[in-house]
Design an enzyme around this catalytic site. Structure first.
Site, PDB file in Angstrom:
ATOM      1  N   GLN A  90      24.811  46.621 -53.737  1.00 52.07           N
ATOM      2  CA  GLN A  90      25.698  45.789 -53.289  1.00 52.07           C
ATOM      3  C   GLN A  90      24.167  44.657 -53.364  1.00 52.07           C
ATOM      4  OE1 GLN A  90      28.292  46.058 -49.588  1.00 52.07           O
ATOM      5  NE2 GLN A  90      29.761  47.838 -51.307  1.00 52.07           N
ATOM      6  N   HIS A 153      26.217  46.934 -47.898  1.00 51.56           N
ATOM      7  CA  HIS A 153      26.196  46.225 -46.273  1.00 51.56           C
ATOM      8  C   HIS A 153      25.140  45.798 -46.061  1.00 51.56           C
ATOM      9  CE1 HIS A 153      30.484  49.160 -45.612  1.00 51.56           C
ATOM     10  NE2 HIS A 153      30.390  47.936 -47.083  1.00 51.56           N
ATOM     11  N   GLU A 242      38.044  41.229 -40.601  1.00 46.83           N
ATOM     12  CA  GLU A 242      37.950  39.968 -39.130  1.00 46.83           C
ATOM     13  C   GLU A 242      37.901  39.133 -39.509  1.00 46.83           C
ATOM     14  OE1 GLU A 242      37.426  44.036 -35.405  1.00 46.83           O
ATOM     15  OE2 GLU A 242      36.573  42.357 -35.927  1.00 46.83           O
ATOM     16  N   TYR A 252      30.875  43.259 -30.872  1.00 46.90           N
ATOM     17  CA  TYR A 252      31.884  42.653 -31.608  1.00 46.90           C
ATOM     18  C   TYR A 252      33.201  44.269 -32.279  1.00 46.90           C
ATOM     19  CZ  TYR A 252      31.731  38.035 -30.792  1.00 46.90           C
ATOM     20  OH  TYR A 252      31.059  37.331 -30.265  1.00 46.90           O
ATOM     21  N   TYR A 263      38.366  55.693 -45.110  1.00 48.06           N
ATOM     22  CA  TYR A 263      38.954  55.270 -46.618  1.00 48.06           C
ATOM     23  C   TYR A 263      40.053  56.769 -46.888  1.00 48.06           C
ATOM     24  CZ  TYR A 263      36.009  51.492 -47.469  1.00 48.06           C
ATOM     25  OH  TYR A 263      35.481  50.381 -46.942  1.00 48.06           O
TER      26      TYR A 263
END
Length: 371
Positions: A90, A153, A242, A252, A263
């Protein structure tokens, strides 16, 4: 090993962009505020990730493979001087941000994934855009996060705060619900980072300098509300995406609490709540893979003033959230879907009050506005 991007020579890169672009016509989509026209602004993009407007009407766009483009009147040309980025998974060239003082400084911020000892890291820096827009000069990487193996990520959204400081988001680097790096203030995974305008870690609160908040999974969108507070949107696992209102020093929850499951269907952490950990303003279950975030001014569509827009990477729509109305999961939602809304990576308000969104599937930047 991740590969470093090799940018085309300027003449070839220019030709490649022009050959990919093709004339298109506008289409219409029905919405709660009436019919809206979708018009292509820039086409021929490859894995576009971020978009920002310049004061003179030009548009900057990033492509994950490592190109920064400057577009004007639908034609895009590459900007030289971009740092080498590690294209893996990514990762790659990610967000672009134009500070409020650009007219004085001509400074442009970029975020990207970079090679670092021990793996890859979320990185950010800035350079000076030449007057003719052909190159970034003197690019300087001012932040390199904690490295990790793999290409998952990175987060990497950039937002300028009202005081000129810079928010940079990160992700947990894919360590999963058993990894606690997002809870560890000693590493930069799963955090909102705050830097001064010159790139040094901003201090304040009880966390180490530069660490603004903790406990995030993978923040893929960030924007300011009219009062200057920061909203972010982040991916959950299987469910549990979120929208969070981020305040300095707050936690958080990831991976201790979540509204999703792993998953393989296994539960994550302790459930959905714990003392000392913040609740989201809104969450999705099942996941929509949200990306990009914008709080709309209402300039062209007064009915949408103050509403929050994000894209979906897995379900091909624009999500409009109304903070003034609620549902069991948070805010009321409208899903705006059209052939052009395939894998929406970024969404922002254009200088004229239209809504711009980047479609990875269509390889284009689109304009959404009333007919």
């Amino acid at each position: 090993m991740p590969r470093l991007t090799r940018r085309l020579p300027p003449r070839l890169a220019f030709a490649a962009v022009l050959c990919l672009a093709a004339p298109s016509v506008a289409s219409t989509v029905e919405t709660s505020a009436g019919p809206m026209e979708i018009t292509p602004v820039v086409e021929g993009l490859k894995e576009a990730w971020g978009v920002a407007a310049l004061p003179d009407g030009a548009i900057l766009l990033t492509e994950r493979q490592g190109r920064l483009l400057l577009a004007r009147d639908g034609a895009a040309v590459p900007v030289e001087g971009v740092p080498a980025v590690a294209v893996a998974g990514q990762g790659g060239l990610l967000d672009v941000m134009v500070p409020a003082d650009f007219a004085q400084t001509r400074r442009i911020w970029l975020s990207f994934s970079a090679e670092a000892e021990g793996g890859l890291a979320t990185a950010a820096g800035f350079g000076t855009l030449k007057e003719d827009g052909t190159a970034l000069e003197g690019f300087r990487t001012v932040f390199t996060g904690t490295p990790a193996a793999g290409g998952r990520h990175f987060g990497a959204r950039l937002v300028e705060a009202p005081d000129g400081s810079i928010f940079l988001t990160t992700g947990d680097r894919g360590t999963g619900p058993d990894g606690m790096e997002a809870q560890d203030p000693g590493v930069t995974h799963g955090k909102v980072i705050r830097l001064t305008a010159d790139g040094t870690p901003a201090s304040g609160g009880d966390l180490p300098p530069g660490i603004y908040s903790t406990g995030h999974r993978n923040i893929q969108g960030a924007a300011l509300r009219p009062d200057g507070s920061l909203l972010v949107v982040e991916h959950g696992a299987k469910g549990g995406d979120e929208v969070n209102l981020v305040e300095q020093g707050r936690n958080y929850g990831w991976p201790v609490i979540s509204y999703g499951v792993n998953y393989n269907g296994a539960s994550i952490g302790e459930g959905t709540a714990r003392d000392g950990m913040e609740q989201p303003q809104h969450y999705w279950d099942p996941s929509i893979a949200p990306s990009g975030l914008m709080v709309y001014s209402g300039a062209l569509v007064p009915d949408w003033e103050g509403d929050v827009f994000t894209g979906s990477l897995n379900s091909d729509f624009l999500s409009r959230l109304d903070p003034d109305t609620g549902a069991d999961t948070g805010w009321a939602e409208e899903r705006i879907a059209a052939p052009e809304t395939g894998r929406v990576r970024d969404v922002t308000e254009a200088p004229d009050g239209a809504i711009w969104f980047l479609s990875v599937t269509e390889g284009a930047l689109y304009r959404l506005a009333p007919q």
